[in-house]
Scaffold this active site. Structure first.
Site, PDB file in Angstrom:
ATOM      1  N   HIS A  37     -73.696 -77.572 -19.589  1.00  0.00           N
ATOM      2  CA  HIS A  37     -73.834 -76.258 -18.945  1.00  0.00           C
ATOM      3  C   HIS A  37     -73.894 -76.419 -17.421  1.00  0.00           C
ATOM      4  O   HIS A  37     -73.280 -75.655 -16.684  1.00  0.00           O
ATOM      5  CB  HIS A  37     -75.126 -75.565 -19.403  1.00  0.00           C
ATOM      6  CG  HIS A  37     -75.174 -75.226 -20.863  1.00  0.00           C
ATOM      7  ND1 HIS A  37     -76.049 -75.833 -21.733  1.00  0.00           N
ATOM      8  CD2 HIS A  37     -74.469 -74.331 -21.606  1.00  0.00           C
ATOM      9  CE1 HIS A  37     -75.883 -75.329 -22.946  1.00  0.00           C
ATOM     10  NE2 HIS A  37     -74.926 -74.414 -22.899  1.00  0.00           N
ATOM     11  N   LYS A 151     -65.211 -77.588 -24.670  1.00  0.00           N
ATOM     12  CA  LYS A 151     -65.891 -77.902 -25.931  1.00  0.00           C
ATOM     13  C   LYS A 151     -65.645 -76.787 -26.959  1.00  0.00           C
ATOM     14  O   LYS A 151     -65.475 -77.047 -28.145  1.00  0.00           O
ATOM     15  CB  LYS A 151     -67.387 -78.064 -25.652  1.00  0.00           C
ATOM     16  CG  LYS A 151     -68.255 -78.013 -26.883  1.00  0.00           C
ATOM     17  CD  LYS A 151     -68.980 -79.295 -27.075  1.00  0.00           C
ATOM     18  CE  LYS A 151     -69.767 -79.287 -28.353  1.00  0.00           C
ATOM     19  NZ  LYS A 151     -70.454 -78.042 -28.634  1.00  0.00           N
TER      20      LYS A 151
HETATM   21  P1  AMP Z   1     -73.293 -72.100 -25.260  1.00  0.00           P
HETATM   22  O1  AMP Z   1     -74.621 -72.046 -24.562  1.00  0.00           O
HETATM   23  O2  AMP Z   1     -73.225 -73.084 -26.355  1.00  0.00           O
HETATM   24  O3  AMP Z   1     -72.795 -70.721 -25.628  1.00  0.00           O
HETATM   25  O4  AMP Z   1     -72.268 -72.645 -24.169  1.00  0.00           O
HETATM   26  C1  AMP Z   1     -72.098 -72.009 -22.935  1.00  0.00           C
HETATM   27  C2  AMP Z   1     -70.919 -72.614 -22.236  1.00  0.00           C
HETATM   28  O5  AMP Z   1     -71.154 -74.004 -22.019  1.00  0.00           O
HETATM   29  C3  AMP Z   1     -69.613 -72.505 -23.040  1.00  0.00           C
HETATM   30  O6  AMP Z   1     -68.554 -72.191 -22.157  1.00  0.00           O
HETATM   31  C4  AMP Z   1     -69.477 -73.887 -23.623  1.00  0.00           C
HETATM   32  O7  AMP Z   1     -68.152 -74.241 -23.903  1.00  0.00           O
HETATM   33  C5  AMP Z   1     -70.029 -74.727 -22.487  1.00  0.00           C
HETATM   34  N1  AMP Z   1     -70.444 -76.044 -22.980  1.00  0.00           N
HETATM   35  C6  AMP Z   1     -71.216 -76.314 -24.068  1.00  0.00           C
HETATM   36  N2  AMP Z   1     -71.324 -77.647 -24.253  1.00  0.00           N
HETATM   37  C7  AMP Z   1     -70.605 -78.227 -23.255  1.00  0.00           C
HETATM   38  C8  AMP Z   1     -70.323 -79.584 -22.901  1.00  0.00           C
HETATM   39  N3  AMP Z   1     -70.796 -80.607 -23.597  1.00  0.00           N
HETATM   40  N4  AMP Z   1     -69.552 -79.808 -21.804  1.00  0.00           N
HETATM   41  C9  AMP Z   1     -69.061 -78.780 -21.066  1.00  0.00           C
HETATM   42  N5  AMP Z   1     -69.287 -77.475 -21.357  1.00  0.00           N
HETATM   43  C10 AMP Z   1     -70.045 -77.207 -22.438  1.00  0.00           C
END
Ligand code: AMP
Length: 280
Positions: A37, A151
């Site tokens: 994030h 991801k």
């Molecule tokens: P989430 O909190 O899981 O909804 O993710 C929020 C954002 O963070 C989304 O755009 C995800 O794709 C991104 N994200 C989650 N894990 C990763 C990671 N390991 N590397 C880069 N971006 C990520």
């Protein structure tokens, strides 16, 4: 960093910033933040004057009540992490601020056939929830740029379609996957892995790399078969591992040099996804 809970407060803050002609980068998240994030926030900081991060565990994108209930919530730590990367605004609304009193969902049905594959097939209704919440958040934040992680590659295609149709002024930015040293893609769900599951989890990325090593006209299917066999072994509970066209997400049945290989497995009670983009 300013912490905003009310949509009305966010709207007035944003309109002030817009009067000052500032560019606004937006990073929507569900919290339980990690370095993945933070890499999105860093990319937004580099490009935009103001960076808004939202933390909102969106109930309409969960297709299993238990997953929603057990989704990690670590607000205090999240705030510390956001401060450490100089995020400007944290928007942390409650459900009523975002949805009002009914959890009505938009449909993503006409976003293309890819909507029913992979995550769409495994998690019915998931992308309906994603487009619903992002439509609301994009309208509130009014960003010039949004930042999403590779991801969730299929989600990125959904977001690009939403932007093309309803928010053509927004620039979409794709950020690469941040991994642990052993290759495991960082995920908020990783904290739910037991010690033994955490030890095995890097095999997901190892097998994506295996596919990329076999990626040539003669051996690409062998690579896919080997990786599938490996991830069908206990304690992995295999959902999918397939090679697709990176634009349409159509599963490949003839070789092409550029592709994306996407995988989803369950390890114990934790569902993990990952992918690798193969370029010629
Ligand atoms: P989430 O909190 O899981 O909804 O993710 C929020 C954002 O963070 C989304 O755009 C995800 O794709 C991104 N994200 C989650 N894990 C990763 C990671 N390991 N590397 C880069 N971006 C990520």
């Amino acid at each position: 960093m300013i912490l905003i809970n009310k949509s009305s407060d966010l709207l007035s803050y944003i309109s002030e910033q817009k009067q000052g002609n500032r560019s606004i980068g937006f990073v929507p998240t569900m919290g339980a933040l990690h370095n993945g994030h933070l890499s999105l926030i860093a990319a937004a900081k580099q490009k935009c004057d103001i960076v808004v991060c939202s933390i909102f565990v969106n109930p309409t994108q969960f297709n299993q009540e238990s997953d929603l209930a057990s989704y990690p919530r670590t607000l205090e730590n999240d705030i510390d992490l956001l401060l450490s990367v100089s995020c400007d605004v944290l928007f942390h609304p409650n459900i009523v601020e975002v949805y009002g009193n009914t959890l009505d969902k938009d449909s993503s049905e006409d976003y293309g056939s890819f909507i029913h594959q992979l995550e769409g097939a495994s998690r019915p209704g998931h992308f309906d929830g994603v487009v619903t919440v992002l439509r609301k958040l994009f309208a509130l934040v009014g960003p010039t740029d949004v930042f999403f992680g590779q991801k969730d590659y299929q989600q990125c295609l959904v977001v690009k379609t939403l932007i093309k149709r309803s928010f053509p002024q927004i620039v979409f930015n794709l950020c690469s996957i941040t991994r642990e040293e052993d290759g495991l893609a960082m995920s908020s769900r990783n904290v739910r892995l037991s010690e033994e599951e955490r030890r095995l989890a890097p095999q997901i990325h190892d097998n994506l790399q295996l596919v990329s090593q076999y990626w040539n006209k003669e051996q690409w299917q062998l690579g896919l078969n080997l990786a599938q066999l490996n991830l069908k072994k206990e304690p992995f509970c295999f959902e999918y591992l397939c090679a697709c066209d990176p634009f349409s997400l159509a599963e490949l049945n003839v070789f092409q040099s550029n592709a994306i290989v996407l995988v989803a497995v369950q390890l114990g009670s934790t569902r993990l996804i990952d992918n690798i983009i193969i370029v010629p």
